[in-house]
Design a protein around this motif. Sequence first.
Motif, short mmCIF file in Angstrom:
data_model
loop_
_atom_site.label_atom_id
_atom_site.label_comp_id
_atom_site.label_asym_id
_atom_site.label_seq_id
_atom_site.Cartn_x
_atom_site.Cartn_y
_atom_site.Cartn_z
N GLU A 34 -0.28 19.51 -0.91
CA GLU A 34 -0.56 18.68 0.26
C GLU A 34 0.65 18.62 1.19
OE1 GLU A 34 -2.11 14.84 -0.61
OE2 GLU A 34 -3.66 15.61 -1.98
N VAL A 55 6.75 8.72 0.67
CA VAL A 55 5.47 9.29 0.28
C VAL A 55 5.64 10.09 -1.01
CG1 VAL A 55 3.54 10.76 0.97
CG2 VAL A 55 4.81 9.45 2.71
N ARG A 105 0.85 -1.20 0.00
CA ARG A 105 0.00 0.00 0.00
C ARG A 105 0.88 1.25 0.00
NH1 ARG A 105 -1.32 3.76 3.66
NH2 ARG A 105 -0.30 2.68 5.38
N PRO A 106 0.56 2.25 -0.84
CA PRO A 106 1.39 3.47 -0.85
C PRO A 106 1.36 4.16 0.52
CG PRO A 106 -0.07 3.39 -2.76
CD PRO A 106 -0.51 2.28 -1.85
N SER A 107 2.51 4.65 0.93
CA SER A 107 2.58 5.42 2.19
C SER A 107 1.93 6.78 2.01
CB SER A 107 4.03 5.59 2.62
OG SER A 107 4.62 4.34 2.94
N ARG A 108 1.38 7.29 3.11
CA ARG A 108 0.74 8.60 3.10
C ARG A 108 1.42 9.51 4.10
NH1 ARG A 108 -4.83 5.40 3.90
NH2 ARG A 108 -3.63 4.91 5.75
N LEU A 109 1.21 10.80 3.95
CA LEU A 109 1.82 11.75 4.87
C LEU A 109 1.44 11.44 6.31
CD1 LEU A 109 1.26 14.99 2.76
CD2 LEU A 109 3.48 14.01 3.37
N GLU A 110 0.21 10.98 6.53
CA GLU A 110 -0.24 10.69 7.88
C GLU A 110 0.56 9.54 8.52
OE1 GLU A 110 -2.17 10.95 5.20
OE2 GLU A 110 -3.06 12.91 5.63
N ASP A 111 1.17 8.70 7.70
CA ASP A 111 1.95 7.58 8.23
C ASP A 111 3.22 8.05 8.93
OD1 ASP A 111 0.12 5.76 7.17
OD2 ASP A 111 1.19 5.64 5.26
N SER A 151 3.96 12.86 -2.87
CA SER A 151 2.95 13.83 -2.45
C SER A 151 2.85 14.99 -3.43
CB SER A 151 3.29 14.38 -1.06
OG SER A 151 2.40 15.40 -0.68
N VAL A 208 9.67 12.22 1.85
CA VAL A 208 8.57 12.76 1.06
C VAL A 208 9.13 13.23 -0.28
CG1 VAL A 208 6.75 14.50 0.90
CG2 VAL A 208 7.29 13.44 3.11
N TYR A 233 0.78 19.94 5.00
CA TYR A 233 1.08 19.00 6.06
C TYR A 233 2.19 19.54 6.97
CZ TYR A 233 2.60 14.79 8.48
OH TYR A 233 2.95 13.88 9.46
#
Length: 271
Positions: A180, A174, A104-110, A176, A146, A184
């Motif tokens: 975004e 991430v 699963r792609p990583s997200r900033l929230e991770d 991004s 990022v 963040y």
Amino acid sequence: MASQDVIIERSDPAVQRIIDVAKHSRSVVRTVLIEDVEPLLQSIHAGVMFIEVYGIDTTPLPADLLAACEKREIPVRLLASAIANQVFKAEKKPKAFGIARVPRPSRLEDLADKTGDIVVLDGVKIVGNIGAIVRTAFALGASGIVLVDSDLDTVADRRLIRASRGYVFSLPIVLSPRTEALRYFQDSGMRTMVFEADGDLTVDDLNAIDERIVLMFGSEKAGPSDEFSSVAAESVSIPMNPAAESLNVSVSAGIALHGRARRNLSASPTA
């Protein structure tokens, strides 16, 4: 592990699967080809789910790779050399490779609940530089990267996997959009620092900072964008011979992360 079966027929379904996954242009990337022993081992240790791992019948697979596959119950087979030549054609034929499911792609929230510093690469597009930074970031305790305007569609890019030696799956990376990422880091409360030629601080000052920080790097040619420079609370420079025009971005990131290694490695739960 017992001796491996050898694929000797071009009609074996695995052969077409390898050819399909190895295509450079695919609209949807759900599986990826991971080549060579070190990237395979690192990807397995990172928890990547493999469908199958392959070797060439003329070259024995190393014991540590076989042991890692056995522990994770990953099937292993060999390709007859003639079949491997058909599969890879003009490409360099790897001695070991595997087909893996793309995580699963990583997200900033991770990144929020991590402890190490975060590296932001703004407009860095050379995959070799990104891969080198990934390896260094993992080795020196950073908790994530990022990528903004990297021109990559996925971190499961075969070039990036090779350049990072498989470490691309060992920490959150991430992809991004610029807006975004800017939002963040503006809202995160983390201390942000951009690397520029004439910074408020030098890289030596980073050793004394005992808190998590965000290290922002632009491309070697263009430097950091105005947007990220305006978000950064401080700027940092690396002392160097004035006759030298610049440092490669992967070298700059390595110098900065080395200065932060004691703090980041001690803060890492795996240290």
